[in-house]
Design a protein around this motif. Structure first.
Motif, PDB file in Angstrom:
ATOM      1  N   CYS A   1       2.234  -5.769   0.667  1.00  8.92           N
ATOM      2  CA  CYS A   1       1.261  -6.540  -0.354  1.00  8.92           C
ATOM      3  C   CYS A   1       0.878  -5.785  -1.709  1.00  8.92           C
ATOM      4  O   CYS A   1       0.641  -6.791  -2.456  1.00  8.92           O
ATOM      5  CB  CYS A   1      -0.028  -6.879   0.501  1.00  8.92           C
ATOM      6  SG  CYS A   1      -1.005  -5.373   0.555  1.00  8.92           S
ATOM      7  N   GLY A   2       1.139  -4.773  -1.606  1.00  6.78           N
ATOM      8  CA  GLY A   2       0.935  -4.075  -2.732  1.00  6.78           C
ATOM      9  C   GLY A   2      -0.604  -3.996  -3.208  1.00  6.78           C
ATOM     10  O   GLY A   2      -1.022  -3.243  -4.082  1.00  6.78           O
ATOM     11  N   GLU A   3      -1.269  -4.368  -2.279  1.00  7.24           N
ATOM     12  CA  GLU A   3      -2.857  -4.261  -2.437  1.00  7.24           C
ATOM     13  C   GLU A   3      -3.686  -3.568  -1.543  1.00  7.24           C
ATOM     14  O   GLU A   3      -4.757  -3.191  -1.836  1.00  7.24           O
ATOM     15  CB  GLU A   3      -3.366  -5.689  -2.815  1.00  7.24           C
ATOM     16  CG  GLU A   3      -2.839  -6.387  -4.113  1.00  7.24           C
ATOM     17  CD  GLU A   3      -2.913  -7.989  -3.974  1.00  7.24           C
ATOM     18  OE1 GLU A   3      -3.909  -8.517  -2.940  1.00  7.24           O
ATOM     19  OE2 GLU A   3      -2.404  -8.709  -5.135  1.00  7.24           O
ATOM     20  N   CYS A   4      -3.129  -3.462  -0.349  1.00 16.72           N
ATOM     21  CA  CYS A   4      -4.137  -2.897   0.605  1.00 16.72           C
ATOM     22  C   CYS A   4      -4.289  -1.452   0.458  1.00 16.72           C
ATOM     23  O   CYS A   4      -3.574  -0.760  -0.422  1.00 16.72           O
ATOM     24  CB  CYS A   4      -3.634  -3.037   1.978  1.00 16.72           C
ATOM     25  SG  CYS A   4      -2.059  -2.113   2.425  1.00 16.72           S
TER      26      CYS A   4
ATOM     27  N   CYS B   1      -0.887   0.672   0.536  1.00 19.15           N
ATOM     28  CA  CYS B   1       0.084   0.271  -0.436  1.00 19.15           C
ATOM     29  C   CYS B   1      -0.414   0.997  -1.898  1.00 19.15           C
ATOM     30  O   CYS B   1       0.250   1.449  -2.455  1.00 19.15           O
ATOM     31  CB  CYS B   1       0.132  -1.180  -0.801  1.00 19.15           C
ATOM     32  SG  CYS B   1       1.124  -1.929   0.291  1.00 19.15           S
TER      33      CYS B   1
ATOM     34  N   CYS C   1       1.722  -0.492   5.303  1.00 14.99           N
ATOM     35  CA  CYS C   1       0.786  -1.600   4.775  1.00 14.99           C
ATOM     36  C   CYS C   1       0.419  -2.538   5.886  1.00 14.99           C
ATOM     37  O   CYS C   1       1.148  -3.020   6.713  1.00 14.99           O
ATOM     38  CB  CYS C   1       1.774  -2.459   3.913  1.00 14.99           C
ATOM     39  SG  CYS C   1       1.302  -4.171   3.272  1.00 14.99           S
ATOM     40  N   ASP C   2      -0.857  -2.843   5.745  1.00 17.86           N
ATOM     41  CA  ASP C   2      -1.528  -4.021   6.743  1.00 17.86           C
ATOM     42  C   ASP C   2      -0.894  -5.342   6.900  1.00 17.86           C
ATOM     43  O   ASP C   2      -0.975  -5.892   7.975  1.00 17.86           O
ATOM     44  CB  ASP C   2      -3.002  -4.026   6.418  1.00 17.86           C
ATOM     45  CG  ASP C   2      -3.840  -2.941   6.616  1.00 17.86           C
ATOM     46  OD1 ASP C   2      -3.532  -2.218   7.701  1.00 17.86           O
ATOM     47  OD2 ASP C   2      -4.838  -2.935   5.923  1.00 17.86           O
TER      48      ASP C   2
HETATM   49 ZN   LIG Z   1      -0.308  -3.407   1.748  1.00 20.07          ZN
END
Ligand SMILES: [Zn+2]
Ligand SMILES: [Zn+2]
Length: 330
Positions: free
Chosen positions: A91-94, A97, A105-106
């Protein structure tokens, strides 16, 4: 295209015709040149891992040729030979990440599990998670590097830099990671199933200083041990084999239950940990090291249509090294 399709837990893969996949903006369309068969594929098919995509095309050690690029693809060219690993999307956002731990990553999605994989003539893959494959490697020899190699390498790094290294389960990952460890001037002790003298001989040929069944202790205490076999009972065995301050790394995605064991096996600052998935940084690092060492893989080719036979042979331990499916063989 032809594909080997997983439709239901407990039933064999079906060799069938399915529509050709189409790449989205970030994806490459690949002609599959080779796809490794990994123990994780067995765990997906056996139902050890929950909620796979269904129907699913398994396979996450893909070597493919780029034949089409999505609109936003800015890496690779038509005709490039690339590798597709287990980590298919993050996701790049959790929290993970954002802290350089995309392997945790979740929202991560994995090739050959939540995303169709390489047991097929064609596949699509997100360019951001693909790797270049060095010309040193043939298609078949490169395939096992993409999971057995990458995750084995991550497990080795997490084991610390101790000299005396035990490896439990001497299959595809072990035969790669042993070569890296010996290149780093470590000594490798190989543990196999009770009467698997073929695997023990294979380990000695590769340069292991000792090979024997996992039921016995090595000739001296080890600094670290990697467990690749999916057998929980190996955890107390490995803890018993390591010295104070040593580390046991469980490298598989699934294990049978761990039997109870006395605290004294963990006492003395012994460390027990797992390794999960890979980061893209692991992949880049390992794939740039491998041809220089060089890491040589031992592979057994199967036609794509014989994926079930390859999986059965893996389950029964009928070969040394790594099985690889080759669509051009049929
Ligand atoms: Zn993530
Ligand atoms: Zn794998």
């Amino acid at each position: 295209m032809k594909a080997m399709l997983f439709t239901r837990q407990g039933s064999p893969l079906v060799h069938t015709e399915v529509p050709d996949p189409r790449p989205n903006d970030q994806q490459l369309l690949l002609r599959v040149l080779a796809c490794g068969v990994c123990r994780t594929d067995l765990h997906v098919i056996d139902g050890d891992l929950p909620n796979p995509k269904l129907p699913l095309i398994p396979g996450h050690e893909i070597v493919g040729e780029v034949i089409e690029k999505g609109a936003k693809v800015d890496r690779f060219a038509i005709g490039d030979r690339i590798g597709v690993p287990w980590l298919g999307w993050t996701c790049g956002e959790c929290y993970y990440c954002q802290t350089d731990r995309e392997n945790l990553c979740d929202m991560a999605r994995f090739t050959g599990y939540q995303i169709d994989g390489g047991y097929a003539e064609l596949t699509v893959a997100d360019q951001r998670y693909c790797f270049s494959i060095d010309d040193f490697y043939s298609d078949i020899d490169a395939a096992p590097l993409l999971c057995a190699g990458l995750i084995g390498y991550r497990a080795l790094k997490l084991a610390g830099d101790g000299q005396e290294l035990g490896i439990y389960g001497f299959g595809a990952a072990a035969h790669i990671v042993a070569q890296v460890a010996m290149h780093e001037r470590r000594k490798v002790y190989a543990f196999t199933r009770e009467h698997d003298t073929a695997a023990q001989d294979f380990a000695r040929q590769l340069g292991a200083v000792w090979a024997g069944p996992s039921t016995v202790l090595p000739p001296r205490p080890l600094d670290a041990a990697l467990i690749f076999a999916p057998v929980g009972a190996l955890i107390p065995a490995a803890l018993q084999a390591i010295a104070k301050g040593g580390t046991v790394v469980c490298a598989g995605i699934h294990m049978t239950d761990i039997p109870a064991f006395p605290y004294s096996l963990l006492w003395g600052e012994r460390v027990l940990r797992s390794v999960a998935n890979l980061t893209r940084a692991d992949g880049l690092e390992f794939l740039s090291l491998a041809p220089g060492i060089p890491v040589n893989t031992r592979t057994i080719a199967y036609p794509l249509s014989q994926a079930n036979e390859a999986l059965a042979d893996l389950r029964a331990g009928r070969f040394s090294g790594a099985a690889v499916l080759i669509p051009s063989l049929g």
